[in-house]
Design an enzyme around this catalytic site. Structure first.
Site, mmCIF file in Angstrom:
data_model
loop_
_atom_site.group_PDB
_atom_site.id
_atom_site.type_symbol
_atom_site.label_atom_id
_atom_site.label_comp_id
_atom_site.label_asym_id
_atom_site.label_seq_id
_atom_site.Cartn_x
_atom_site.Cartn_y
_atom_site.Cartn_z
ATOM 1 C CG LEU A 225 0.257 -5.055 -3.384
ATOM 2 C CD1 LEU A 225 -0.587 -6.147 -2.735
ATOM 3 C CD2 LEU A 225 1.269 -5.677 -4.337
ATOM 4 C CB CYS A 226 -3.362 0.522 -5.465
ATOM 5 S SG CYS A 226 -2.422 1.774 -4.565
ATOM 6 C CB THR A 227 1.491 2.081 -7.425
ATOM 7 O OG1 THR A 227 1.026 3.096 -6.543
ATOM 8 C CG2 THR A 227 2.381 2.707 -8.487
#
Length: 464
Positions: A225-227
């Site tokens: 999700l950070c990407t």
């Protein structure tokens, strides 16, 4: 070259002697069904009656009318099956036309099942195909029990598991845990991915079911999700950002339906905005569908090869004209005509196709308390459970009309609802938490009532 001394209009005419009988349309089928052989099954009785019975009485359900489903309908119709049904919830899109050969440009926007059925019936005389333009989950369970074999042409693991769950729910076991032959609902499954494909035969209780061999399917690609939120690098990242992050943020609890065009268009528009913001090319509507629905690329020739294998296995099962596949065929066209057959073993402890978990209950326990118990039982952890006893629905969570009809049963003792039998089997459907993911599943629960005796009529008990 000298001119032929033949009138031009007759140059390509070939006359047939009067004594020559035209070959039968069923010539190749007759070679399998009208004569004995060394590889036939134990119940094979060759003759024209067998061919006629297949035509007149055998009912096949084809699940999916896409690339593989179109091929399956055609192959089954040409293999002597005249009573076919097909179910598919999708409408035809322009991108389907390169490999789903039953569809034309003027068909775009029409239901796949209806057009596919119409086209095959136009080309193969005597075949009756009933289309069902609906979700597979919207059909009542007994709908699937009306067919002799279920042939799958699906591109979704979840849909396969759902049909597998339904077919296994019809399976009944003897006291010694051997499956009752008349309750086995055979499935023939095909799947393709590019130049690769598989065909498999599933006989619930005999061969491994989908859940027995779920490890055969590779895990789906997931992005951190950070990407997605901070550093998208390709079109798929932008699409998944719109799907997994932007939709919940903007829609405020509204469930996303990947089969709803309006929802998919919203995700496509948001993904396009994000791609433009980060200078990432390649976001298209078809790619958005592919990423969100995990659509696998298909090649027409692979579909044709796998469909032929599935149609042949279907014919073997109903006729016994040859031994069936044992039980998984893998095809890899990227390495030439490379095929490999594997005999996978069934998981005897499988919750879906096994004889079921044994639970001892008091005769006073109500259906509601039993359903609550399923949520806490260690091997199950089954929430939102629906319960069936034989062909009778004790309580169904959906559709709403059935839930309302069955609701009065919740306060009744399960012992009474089951006809006051000391022990019997229940089919239970619900949602199971597995590997941190919720999965729709079914299982059998063998119920034994402590200190029970006497048997009452089940129809009377349920109607009480």
């Amino acid at each position: 070259m000298a001119d032929l001394d033949v009138p031009q209009s007759n140059a390509f005419q070939v006359s047939m002697p009067d004594h020559v009988v035209p070959e039968s349309k069923t010539r190749d089928l007759d070679k399998l069904l009208l004569r004995p052989g060394n590889l036939v099954g134990p119940d094979f009785y060759p003759g024209p009656d067998l061919r006629d019975d297949i035509r007149d009485y055998v009912r096949i359900l084809v699940v999916g009318a896409g690339g593989l489903g179109c091929e399956l309908l055609k192959d089954l119709a040409l293999s002597g099956f005249s009573k076919l049904d097909v179910i598919d919830m999708d409408r035809i899109e322009v991108t389907n036309l390169n490999r789903q050969f039953l569809f034309r440009l003027e068909d775009v926007g029409k239901p796949k099942a209806e057009v596919a059925a119409k086209r095959v019936m136009e080309r193969v005389s005597g075949v009756e195909i009933v289309p069902h333009f609906s979700r597979i989950e919207d059909k009542e369970i007994e709908f699937y029990n009306d067919f002799n074999i279920i042939a799958l042409g699906l591109d979704s693991i979840e849909a396969r598991r759902y049909i597998n769950t339904i077919a296994c729910s019809f399976l009944e076991y003897e006291e010694d845990d051997t499956p009752r032959r008349e309750t086995i609902k055979p499935m023939v499954d095909g799947g393709t991915e590019g130049f690769k494909g598989h065909a498999r035969v599933i006989m619930p209780g005999v061969t491994p079911c989908f859940d027995c061999t779920i490890w055969l399917f590779p895990p789906q690609v997931k992005f951190p999700l950070c990407t997605l939120a901070e550093t998208p690098r390709n079109a798929a990242h932008c699409i998944e950002y719109a799907h997994l992050i932007k939709w919940p943020e903007v829609q405020k609890g509204r469930s996303f339906d990947p089969d709803e065009p309006e929802h998919m268009k919203w995700v496509y528009d948001e993904a396009s905005k994000r791609a433009e913001l980060f200078g990432i090319p390649g976001v298209t509507y078809s790619l958005t569908q592919g990423v969100v629905k995990n659509i696998i690329p298909a090649i027409a020739s692979t579909n044709a090869i796998i469909s032929a294998a599935c149609a042949l296995e279907t014919l073997k099962i109903v006729s016994g004209c040859s031994k069936t596949l044992t039980n998984y065929l893998a095809y890899n066209g990227g390495e030439g005509l490379h095929t490999e057959v594997t005999d996978f073993e069934r998981n005897t402890d499988c919750l879906v196709c096994g004889p079921g978990i044994l639970i001892e209950l008091d005769t006073s326990i109500t259906l509601q308390k039993f359903i609550n118990m399923l949520e806490e039982y260690p091997k199950l952890l089954l929430s939102k459970a629906s319960v069936r006893h034989g062909k009778h629905s004790l309580y169904m969570q959906a559709p709403p009309v059935l839930e309302e009809m069955d609701r009065p049963n919740l306060s009744k003792p399960l012992y009474d609802l089951m006809g006051r039998v000391q022990k019997d089997t229940l089919n239970v459907f619900g949602t199971m938490l597995k590997n941190d993911e919720k999965q729709a599943t079914s299982t059998k629960v063998r119920v034994v009532f402590k200190g029970a005796d006497g048997v009452a009529d089940m129809d009377t008990a349920i109607g009480a």
